[in-house]
Write a protein that holds these residues in place. Structure first.
Motif, PDB file in Angstrom:
ATOM      1  N   LEU A   9       0.815  -1.213   0.000  1.00  0.00           N
ATOM      2  CA  LEU A   9       0.000   0.000   0.000  1.00  0.00           C
ATOM      3  C   LEU A   9       0.853   1.271   0.000  1.00  0.00           C
ATOM      4  CD1 LEU A   9      -2.796   1.355   0.171  1.00  0.00           C
ATOM      5  CD2 LEU A   9      -2.641   1.147   2.662  1.00  0.00           C
ATOM      6  N   ASP A  10       1.577   1.509   1.104  1.00  0.00           N
ATOM      7  CA  ASP A  10       2.288   2.771   1.279  1.00  0.00           C
ATOM      8  C   ASP A  10       3.485   2.897   0.344  1.00  0.00           C
ATOM      9  OD1 ASP A  10       0.561   3.615   3.298  1.00  0.00           O
ATOM     10  OD2 ASP A  10       1.718   2.601   4.850  1.00  0.00           O
ATOM     11  N   ASP A  11       3.483   3.966  -0.432  1.00  0.00           N
ATOM     12  CA  ASP A  11       4.533   4.297  -1.402  1.00  0.00           C
ATOM     13  C   ASP A  11       4.623   3.313  -2.553  1.00  0.00           C
ATOM     14  OD1 ASP A  11       5.763   6.845  -0.615  1.00  0.00           O
ATOM     15  OD2 ASP A  11       6.076   5.785   1.270  1.00  0.00           O
ATOM     16  N   TYR A 109      -0.854   7.365  -5.560  1.00  0.00           N
ATOM     17  CA  TYR A 109       0.311   7.524  -6.414  1.00  0.00           C
ATOM     18  C   TYR A 109      -0.167   7.757  -7.853  1.00  0.00           C
ATOM     19  CZ  TYR A 109       5.024   6.774  -4.520  1.00  0.00           C
ATOM     20  OH  TYR A 109       6.253   6.944  -3.935  1.00  0.00           O
ATOM     21  N   PRO A 110       0.672   8.365  -8.681  1.00  0.00           N
ATOM     22  CA  PRO A 110       0.285   8.546 -10.088  1.00  0.00           C
ATOM     23  C   PRO A 110      -0.106   7.224 -10.745  1.00  0.00           C
ATOM     24  CG  PRO A 110       2.272   9.805  -9.599  1.00  0.00           C
ATOM     25  CD  PRO A 110       1.989   8.963  -8.381  1.00  0.00           C
ATOM     26  N   HIS A 111      -1.227   7.235 -11.456  1.00  0.00           N
ATOM     27  CA  HIS A 111      -1.695   6.099 -12.247  1.00  0.00           C
ATOM     28  C   HIS A 111      -2.170   4.910 -11.403  1.00  0.00           C
ATOM     29  CE1 HIS A 111       0.216   8.408 -15.407  1.00  0.00           C
ATOM     30  NE2 HIS A 111       1.388   8.287 -14.813  1.00  0.00           N
ATOM     31  N   MET A 112      -2.517   5.160 -10.126  1.00  0.00           N
ATOM     32  CA  MET A 112      -2.978   4.060  -9.283  1.00  0.00           C
ATOM     33  C   MET A 112      -4.246   3.422  -9.847  1.00  0.00           C
ATOM     34  SD  MET A 112      -4.525   4.005  -5.417  1.00  0.00           S
ATOM     35  CE  MET A 112      -6.160   4.405  -6.089  1.00  0.00           C
ATOM     36  N   HIS A 178       2.020 -18.717  -9.694  1.00  0.00           N
ATOM     37  CA  HIS A 178       1.257 -17.674 -10.383  1.00  0.00           C
ATOM     38  C   HIS A 178       0.908 -16.525  -9.442  1.00  0.00           C
ATOM     39  CE1 HIS A 178       0.417 -21.412 -12.733  1.00  0.00           C
ATOM     40  NE2 HIS A 178       0.800 -20.598 -13.695  1.00  0.00           N
ATOM     41  N   THR A 179       1.751 -16.320  -8.423  1.00  0.00           N
ATOM     42  CA  THR A 179       1.520 -15.262  -7.440  1.00  0.00           C
ATOM     43  C   THR A 179       2.673 -14.255  -7.485  1.00  0.00           C
ATOM     44  OG1 THR A 179       0.257 -16.730  -5.974  1.00  0.00           O
ATOM     45  CG2 THR A 179       1.199 -14.749  -4.991  1.00  0.00           C
ATOM     46  N   TRP A 180       2.304 -12.964  -7.417  1.00  0.00           N
ATOM     47  CA  TRP A 180       3.267 -11.875  -7.482  1.00  0.00           C
ATOM     48  C   TRP A 180       3.121 -10.957  -6.273  1.00  0.00           C
ATOM     49  CZ3 TRP A 180       5.964 -10.741 -12.341  1.00  0.00           C
ATOM     50  CH2 TRP A 180       5.626 -11.625 -13.381  1.00  0.00           C
ATOM     51  N   MET A 181       4.262 -10.472  -5.781  1.00  0.00           N
ATOM     52  CA  MET A 181       4.275  -9.409  -4.770  1.00  0.00           C
ATOM     53  C   MET A 181       4.792  -8.146  -5.443  1.00  0.00           C
ATOM     54  SD  MET A 181       3.767  -8.621  -1.503  1.00  0.00           S
ATOM     55  CE  MET A 181       3.660  -6.837  -1.239  1.00  0.00           C
ATOM     56  N   ILE A 182       4.057  -7.039  -5.284  1.00  0.00           N
ATOM     57  CA  ILE A 182       4.399  -5.790  -5.953  1.00  0.00           C
ATOM     58  C   ILE A 182       4.534  -4.700  -4.902  1.00  0.00           C
ATOM     59  CG2 ILE A 182       3.630  -4.077  -7.638  1.00  0.00           C
ATOM     60  CD1 ILE A 182       1.759  -6.751  -8.462  1.00  0.00           C
ATOM     61  N   GLY A 183       5.725  -4.110  -4.786  1.00  0.00           N
ATOM     62  CA  GLY A 183       5.915  -3.074  -3.779  1.00  0.00           C
ATOM     63  C   GLY A 183       7.203  -2.303  -3.954  1.00  0.00           C
ATOM     64  N   ASN A 184       7.335  -1.246  -3.163  1.00  0.00           N
ATOM     65  CA  ASN A 184       8.503  -0.371  -3.257  1.00  0.00           C
ATOM     66  C   ASN A 184       9.649  -0.785  -2.344  1.00  0.00           C
ATOM     67  OD1 ASN A 184       6.693   0.734  -1.000  1.00  0.00           O
ATOM     68  ND2 ASN A 184       8.583   1.841  -0.629  1.00  0.00           N
ATOM     69  N   LEU A 206       8.853   7.288  -5.121  1.00  0.00           N
ATOM     70  CA  LEU A 206       9.241   8.660  -5.445  1.00  0.00           C
ATOM     71  C   LEU A 206      10.244   9.198  -4.435  1.00  0.00           C
ATOM     72  CD1 LEU A 206       5.765  10.117  -6.518  1.00  0.00           C
ATOM     73  CD2 LEU A 206       7.643   9.329  -7.972  1.00  0.00           C
ATOM     74  N   SER A 207      10.131   8.762  -3.195  1.00  0.00           N
ATOM     75  CA  SER A 207      11.114   9.078  -2.153  1.00  0.00           C
ATOM     76  C   SER A 207      11.182   7.865  -1.235  1.00  0.00           C
ATOM     77  CB  SER A 207      10.717  10.339  -1.375  1.00  0.00           C
ATOM     78  OG  SER A 207       9.427  10.206  -0.807  1.00  0.00           O
ATOM     79  N   GLU A 208      12.388   7.429  -0.903  1.00  0.00           N
ATOM     80  CA  GLU A 208      12.531   6.164  -0.179  1.00  0.00           C
ATOM     81  C   GLU A 208      13.086   6.361   1.225  1.00  0.00           C
ATOM     82  OE1 GLU A 208      11.312   3.444   0.637  1.00  0.00           O
ATOM     83  OE2 GLU A 208      11.549   2.583  -1.366  1.00  0.00           O
ATOM     84  N   TRP A 209      12.612   5.521   2.117  1.00  0.00           N
ATOM     85  CA  TRP A 209      13.043   5.481   3.519  1.00  0.00           C
ATOM     86  C   TRP A 209      14.236   4.538   3.619  1.00  0.00           C
ATOM     87  CZ3 TRP A 209       9.817   2.257   7.493  1.00  0.00           C
ATOM     88  CH2 TRP A 209      10.314   2.451   8.796  1.00  0.00           C
ATOM     89  N   ALA A 210      15.243   4.919   4.400  1.00  0.00           N
ATOM     90  CA  ALA A 210      16.468   4.131   4.502  1.00  0.00           C
ATOM     91  C   ALA A 210      16.193   2.695   4.953  1.00  0.00           C
ATOM     92  CB  ALA A 210      17.446   4.808   5.464  1.00  0.00           C
TER      93      ALA A 210
END
Length: 247
Positions: A9-11, A109-112, A178-184, A206-210
């Motif tokens: 969800l977040d970022d 986020y853009p294009h969500m 056939h399962t995917w994880m999508i995240g930042n 767009l901006s990342e946490w250390a």
């Protein structure tokens, strides 16, 4: 073949880090004013807060108090180091500043929407998996009406790690091929996915946490894709599937 897609969800779908960074800039400014006479720089303050925050999250998970407490703990570190008298008013100011990060409205986020719409139309099953306090994360879900995409397939965990994802996959009897994880986050999205033997897509924030930046030291058993933008996800999955089918 239809795929099962688990979204962070977040970022990944909504903004999060930028609100924390805004609060941190105000925190650093206050701290620098209070401790400038001791030779403390703004960068010193930032680095100490990051160190304390990462340690707290690693031990306790994404509890609601961890962020405001990291501000107060950083303050305590410098008062102890320099023998400066601690002020209850200053500490209360920092606590309230930390808590204020949760007052921001969820912003996509853009294009969500177009991304989730495209994937749903393609027949994929969408799940949402996020770390944090259930009441706060549910408020974000409701604010953006994300139930229209995920239904009841929403998982909130205080600890977002290998064990948490493995439990979700096992209890839900996911078809891992056939399962995917999508995240930042490399730490909480990509690494647990690769460890569990499912496909992983890292979408650059767009901006990342250390905290999220760690080396990838697990050999993928399926796809591991690196994308710049969320809207690239549907075509990336389709291209991978076509290549896998043709081979």
């Amino acid at each position: 073949m239809r795929q099962t897609l688990i979204f962070d969800l977040d970022d990944t779908l909504i903004h999060c880090n930028k609100y924390f960074f805004n609060v941190l800039e105000r925190f650093v400014s206050l701290m620098h004013a209070w401790f400038e006479g001791y030779g403390v720089t703004e960068e010193d303050i930032r680095q100490k807060q990051v160190e304390i925050d990462i340690q707290s999250v690693s031990q306790l998970g994404f509890l609601i108090d961890h962020f405001p407490q990291s501000l107060v703990s950083t303050y305590d570190y410098y008062t102890d180091k320099y023998g400066r008298a601690a002020s209850a008013v200053e500490k209360d100011t920092l606590w309230k500043l930390g808590v204020s990060v949760f007052d921001y409205e969820a912003e996509p986020y853009p294009h969500m929407e177009e991304t989730l719409d495209a994937l749903a139309k393609q027949g994929h099953t969408l799940h949402l998996y996020t770390g944090g306090e259930p009441i706060i994360q549910q408020r974000k879900v409701e604010r953006l009406a994300l139930e229209r995409y995920f239904g009841s397939r929403i998982y909130v965990r205080h600890h977002k790690n290998n064990e948490a994802l493995e439990q979700i996959l096992t209890e839900g009897q996911f078809d891992r091929a056939h399962t995917w994880m999508i995240g930042n986050s490399i730490r909480t999205d990509v690494m647990p996915a690769l460890t569990a033997g499912i496909h992983a897509i890292h979408v650059e924030a767009l901006s990342e946490w250390a905290y999220n930046v760690v080396p990838v030291d697990v050999q993928p058993r399926g796809a591991f894709l690196l994308l710049k933008q969320l809207r690239e996800v549907p075509s990336a999955i389709e291209q991978y599937r076509k290549a896998a089918y043709s081979s």
